[in-house]
Design a protein around this motif. Structure first.
Motif, PDB file in Angstrom:
ATOM      1  N   SER A   6       0.928  -1.493  -0.039  1.00  0.00           N
ATOM      2  CA  SER A   6      -0.060  -0.090  -0.113  1.00  0.00           C
ATOM      3  C   SER A   6       0.899   1.343  -0.004  1.00  0.00           C
ATOM      4  CB  SER A   6      -1.058   0.043   1.186  1.00  0.00           C
ATOM      5  OG  SER A   6      -1.353   1.359   1.188  1.00  0.00           O
ATOM      6  N   LEU A   7       0.371   2.123  -0.826  1.00  0.00           N
ATOM      7  CA  LEU A   7       1.084   3.537  -1.031  1.00  0.00           C
ATOM      8  C   LEU A   7       0.829   4.240   0.272  1.00  0.00           C
ATOM      9  CD1 LEU A   7       0.480   4.260  -4.710  1.00  0.00           C
ATOM     10  CD2 LEU A   7       2.812   4.029  -3.503  1.00  0.00           C
ATOM     11  N   HIS A   8      -0.033   3.955   1.055  1.00  0.00           N
ATOM     12  CA  HIS A   8      -0.603   4.574   2.303  1.00  0.00           C
ATOM     13  C   HIS A   8       0.213   4.205   3.797  1.00  0.00           C
ATOM     14  CE1 HIS A   8      -3.571   6.932  -0.012  1.00  0.00           C
ATOM     15  NE2 HIS A   8      -4.113   5.334  -0.448  1.00  0.00           N
ATOM     16  N   ASN A   9       0.842   3.107   3.571  1.00  0.00           N
ATOM     17  CA  ASN A   9       1.964   2.567   4.430  1.00  0.00           C
ATOM     18  C   ASN A   9       2.872   3.793   5.000  1.00  0.00           C
ATOM     19  OD1 ASN A   9       4.407   1.531   5.473  1.00  0.00           O
ATOM     20  ND2 ASN A   9       3.161  -0.107   5.412  1.00  0.00           N
ATOM     21  N   PRO A  10       2.528   3.794   6.387  1.00  0.00           N
ATOM     22  CA  PRO A  10       3.331   4.978   7.046  1.00  0.00           C
ATOM     23  C   PRO A  10       5.065   5.046   6.571  1.00  0.00           C
ATOM     24  CG  PRO A  10       2.197   3.968   8.551  1.00  0.00           C
ATOM     25  CD  PRO A  10       1.927   3.251   7.444  1.00  0.00           C
ATOM     26  N   ARG A  13       5.138   6.309   2.853  1.00  0.00           N
ATOM     27  CA  ARG A  13       4.923   7.583   2.806  1.00  0.00           C
ATOM     28  C   ARG A  13       6.395   8.277   3.447  1.00  0.00           C
ATOM     29  NH1 ARG A  13      -0.577   9.462   5.451  1.00  0.00           N
ATOM     30  NH2 ARG A  13      -0.899   7.258   5.528  1.00  0.00           N
ATOM     31  N   LYS A  16       9.114   8.349   0.817  1.00  0.00           N
ATOM     32  CA  LYS A  16       8.807   9.015  -0.449  1.00  0.00           C
ATOM     33  C   LYS A  16       8.989  10.431  -0.136  1.00  0.00           C
ATOM     34  CE  LYS A  16       4.665  10.025  -3.208  1.00  0.00           C
ATOM     35  NZ  LYS A  16       5.323  10.063  -4.561  1.00  0.00           N
TER      36      LYS A  16
END
Lengths: 252, 252
Positions: A6-10, A13, A16
């Motif tokens: 998931s791109l929403h994984n802390p 993030r 990135k």
């Protein structure tokens, strides 16, 4: 090794965010891409933290002393700022800049070099030419951005960097310490007719469009210009830096 | 001057197609961006066809011997391949490459240099260093792409180019004509210990990742390598080319 999709994984993030200066300063880390560069960073003593790898690079990620995860290609692309990331990236602790008091004999200083590709390329050339450090004045690209490090091809880990926002002041202090300050300038004397600068010197390269600042011009012991034989008015900053660095060190 | 606002206008579509090699070959034209570059192209005798300008650049567009139109910013951005185009662009007839039979004394040859920025930067440096032409072998970036011409900063109009897809064969013919063929190669001899190549020579620069081809290696009279003093394994192709070009011509 666990997988993150998931791109929403802390963690994703956070990693990135290391593409931006703000994120690097907040987390105290920066991003290194590709097996070769990660190996270089480790061999230069940098401290690794987290790694994200495609399945094919898991064998390499596993052996790192890092928190390592498998990610799909889309996630790796989102973290790295390249269209074709090199299969793995890792976060490292930000290296500490070298203080001016520990400056080596031969230095290349950058007076507002803004293009990350130019900055990285000059770093790489400084390594090859045998310069001991690069000194970054105000207005330069961030030395720890992925674009700079990519162009530096590992030299960014090997050749120490110094940061002095007030470059003219730093140059004055170096002059007092015995360094000769040379600066590349379109109104300077012919580079090939320069006086001998001795073995302790700083070569200053200016901004891509404006050249060196007026204060740097006043501080410099000599202003040097490469001869322009055809119709070109100037050279690319990284090319001019390379010609001058090799011209200065070829007899050492 | 008339105004064009539609992206579907045939002239807009034609000019946009000049960003691709296919479009340039089909129309026999290429794109030049910005007042400075257009002036350079005209002063080098290139033939202008159509011009598109923002309102603020109409005064300049009007005086051109071209079919000129005012366009809004969105249209100019779509035509040029830059995010911030320089207010005006124009199409010119494709220049004719110089035949090998008219080769000047000092030439830089490119053996598969693919990066448009590197190719344009080498072109610019060749101009400054006093080289008479660049010779493009197979596998090089298209010399008339906007990216190459932007990096060449006008030197692309001043320094003639030659195209020879079979570069080793072209180099053999030049050797027979009295040119010394030098090639940059990581297994070559120290550049600063090279024999004198005389006044008629070709300097060959290889591909960014692979270097020169095996056939070029066999044809060359000498293989030259810049000393690598630190940990760097190689230099950026445009930087290496610049150091060698200035090293070769500084005594002329």
């Amino acid at each position: 090794m666990n997988t993150i999709t998931s791109l929403h994984n802390p963690l994703i993030r956070d990693m990135k965010a290391l593409n931006q200066r703000k994120g690097r300063l907040e987390q105290g880390r920066f991003l290194v891409e590709g097996e070769k560069m990660i190996r270089e960073a480790l061999s230069c003593g940098l401290v690794i933290r987290d790694a994200l790898a495609l399945e094919e690079h898991a064998y390499f990620a596993e052996r790192l002393k890092a928190r390592a995860f498998i990610v799909p290609e889309g996630v790796l692309q989102a973290v790295c700022d390249t269209r074709s990331p090199q299969g793995i990236c890792a976060s490292f602790d930000l290296p500490v800049p070298t203080p001016l008091s520990a400056a080596p004999d031969r230095i290349v200083a950058l007076d507002g070099v803004q293009d990350p590709g130019n900055l990285g390329t000059i770093w790489r050339t400084a390594d090859a030419a045998g310069f001991g450090a690069i000194l970054l004045g105000g207005g330069c690209a961030d030395p720890l951005s992925p674009k700079v490090q990519r162009a530096a091809m590992g030299s960014g880990f090997r050749v120490p960097f110094m940061i002095e926002d007030d470059l003219p002041d730093a140059l004055l202090r170096m002059k007092a310490g015995g360094w000769t300050v040379m600066a590349s300038d379109l109104h300077g004397m012919d580079f090939y007719c320069r006086p001998n600068p001795g073995n302790r010197y700083v070569l200053v390269i200016g901004n891509e469009a404006r050249g060196i600042s007026q204060s740097t011009r006043l501080v410099a012991d000599m202003l040097l210009k490469l001869p322009m034989r055809g119709g070109a008015e100037s050279l690319n900053a990284a090319v001019a830096a390379g010609i001058m660095m090799y011209g200065l060190t070829k007899e050492h």
